[in-house]
Structure formats: C-alpha cells, structure tokens
Write a protein that holds these residues in place. Structure first.
Motif, short mmCIF file in Angstrom:
data_model
loop_
_atom_site.label_atom_id
_atom_site.label_comp_id
_atom_site.label_asym_id
_atom_site.label_seq_id
_atom_site.Cartn_x
_atom_site.Cartn_y
_atom_site.Cartn_z
N ILE A 14 0.84 -1.31 0.09
CA ILE A 14 -0.02 -0.19 0.11
C ILE A 14 0.80 1.17 0.02
CG2 ILE A 14 -1.80 1.46 1.39
CD1 ILE A 14 -2.97 -1.25 2.23
N GLU A 15 1.84 1.17 0.85
CA GLU A 15 2.94 2.22 0.72
C GLU A 15 3.61 2.63 -0.55
OE1 GLU A 15 3.91 4.76 3.17
OE2 GLU A 15 2.21 3.93 4.33
N ALA A 16 3.88 1.47 -1.21
CA ALA A 16 4.61 1.55 -2.55
C ALA A 16 3.54 2.11 -3.48
CB ALA A 16 4.90 0.34 -2.80
N MET A 17 2.30 1.96 -3.42
CA MET A 17 1.29 2.34 -4.28
C MET A 17 1.14 3.78 -4.06
SD MET A 17 -1.49 -0.77 -4.97
CE MET A 17 -1.67 -1.32 -3.20
N THR A 18 1.05 4.30 -2.94
CA THR A 18 0.71 5.46 -2.70
C THR A 18 1.84 6.46 -2.27
OG1 THR A 18 0.47 5.15 -0.29
CG2 THR A 18 -1.37 4.93 -1.58
N ALA A 19 3.00 6.17 -2.68
CA ALA A 19 4.09 7.02 -2.47
C ALA A 19 4.17 7.99 -3.69
CB ALA A 19 5.47 6.05 -2.42
N PRO A 20 4.76 9.18 -3.29
CA PRO A 20 4.99 10.18 -4.60
C PRO A 20 5.85 9.73 -5.43
CG PRO A 20 5.59 11.18 -2.40
CD PRO A 20 4.83 9.74 -2.02
N ARG A 21 5.93 10.18 -6.71
CA ARG A 21 6.86 9.92 -7.68
C ARG A 21 8.11 10.69 -7.46
NH1 ARG A 21 5.09 5.08 -7.51
NH2 ARG A 21 3.20 4.47 -8.62
N ASN A 22 7.81 12.14 -7.13
CA ASN A 22 9.00 13.20 -7.13
C ASN A 22 9.05 13.82 -5.71
OD1 ASN A 22 7.02 15.07 -7.67
ND2 ASN A 22 7.32 14.64 -9.76
N ALA A 23 9.96 14.62 -5.74
CA ALA A 23 10.25 15.56 -4.70
C ALA A 23 9.04 16.44 -4.47
CB ALA A 23 11.31 16.33 -4.62
N LYS A 24 8.56 17.07 -5.39
CA LYS A 24 7.38 18.18 -5.46
C LYS A 24 6.06 17.70 -5.08
CE LYS A 24 4.83 21.40 -8.39
NZ LYS A 24 4.26 21.86 -9.72
N ALA A 25 5.78 16.11 -5.65
CA ALA A 25 4.63 15.29 -5.25
C ALA A 25 4.74 14.99 -3.71
CB ALA A 25 4.49 14.29 -5.92
N ALA A 26 5.76 14.86 -3.11
CA ALA A 26 6.06 14.64 -1.77
C ALA A 26 5.78 15.70 -0.91
CB ALA A 26 7.44 14.09 -1.63
N CYS A 27 6.08 16.91 -1.31
CA CYS A 27 6.02 18.21 -0.78
C CYS A 27 4.72 18.56 -0.61
CB CYS A 27 6.80 19.09 -1.39
SG CYS A 27 6.76 20.91 -0.46
N GLU A 28 3.76 18.25 -1.72
CA GLU A 28 2.49 18.64 -1.79
C GLU A 28 1.76 17.43 -0.88
OE1 GLU A 28 1.31 18.36 -5.86
OE2 GLU A 28 2.42 20.06 -6.45
N LEU A 29 1.83 16.34 -0.87
CA LEU A 29 1.42 15.35 -0.02
C LEU A 29 1.66 15.59 1.53
CD1 LEU A 29 -0.05 12.53 0.18
CD2 LEU A 29 1.98 11.59 0.07
N GLN A 30 2.93 16.06 1.88
CA GLN A 30 3.22 16.37 3.15
C GLN A 30 2.40 17.63 3.91
OE1 GLN A 30 4.92 14.74 5.48
NE2 GLN A 30 4.54 16.40 7.06
N HIS A 31 2.13 18.59 2.89
CA HIS A 31 1.32 19.98 3.06
C HIS A 31 -0.28 19.48 3.31
CE1 HIS A 31 0.04 24.05 2.86
NE2 HIS A 31 -0.80 23.59 1.77
N ARG A 32 -0.62 18.69 2.28
CA ARG A 32 -2.23 18.27 2.51
C ARG A 32 -2.41 17.57 3.84
NH1 ARG A 32 -2.79 15.79 -3.51
NH2 ARG A 32 -2.91 17.57 -4.60
N ARG A 33 -1.21 16.71 3.92
CA ARG A 33 -1.23 16.05 5.47
C ARG A 33 -1.61 16.87 6.68
NH1 ARG A 33 2.55 10.97 4.45
NH2 ARG A 33 0.90 9.81 3.08
#
Length: 57
Positions: A14-33
């Motif tokens: 599940i973590e692998a499927m929902t993991a962001p693909r790049n740094a920008k996506a990771a930043c956006e995901l962190q902000h949403r959380r």
C-alpha cells in the motif's frame, strides 16, 4: 466462468502504491497531511466546546 480471487495488499505494498513519484509530489502530500491534521484538530476543539455548552459562533 472466471474465478474471482480477493487480494488484500499488505502495508508495504500500500505504501508503495501511494508513495509520491518525485520531490514536488512528496512536498504537496506532506502539505495536505498537515492541513488535514490542523482541520481535524480545529473540528475536535469546536465539538468539545459545543459539548461543554460554550458558544461556538
């Protein structure tokens, strides 16, 4: 007739499927959380205030 097999992925899949693909996506995901966490905290505080009989508005 085809057989249907129920498959429930484990936590690492599940973590692998929902993991962001790049740094920008990771930043956006962190902000949403963070935004979601703040919103939930405010809603909990408002519910507690209402339950204690305080004026919410």
């Amino acid at each position: 007739m085809a057989q249907l097999i129920d498959f429930i992925p484990n936590d690492s899949e599940i973590e692998a499927m929902t993991a962001p693909r790049n740094a920008k996506a990771a930043c956006e995901l962190q902000h949403r959380r963070e935004v979601k966490k703040r919103l939930e905290e405010r809603l909990e505080a408002a519910a507690l205030k209402r339950a204690m009989g305080g004026d919410f508005y």
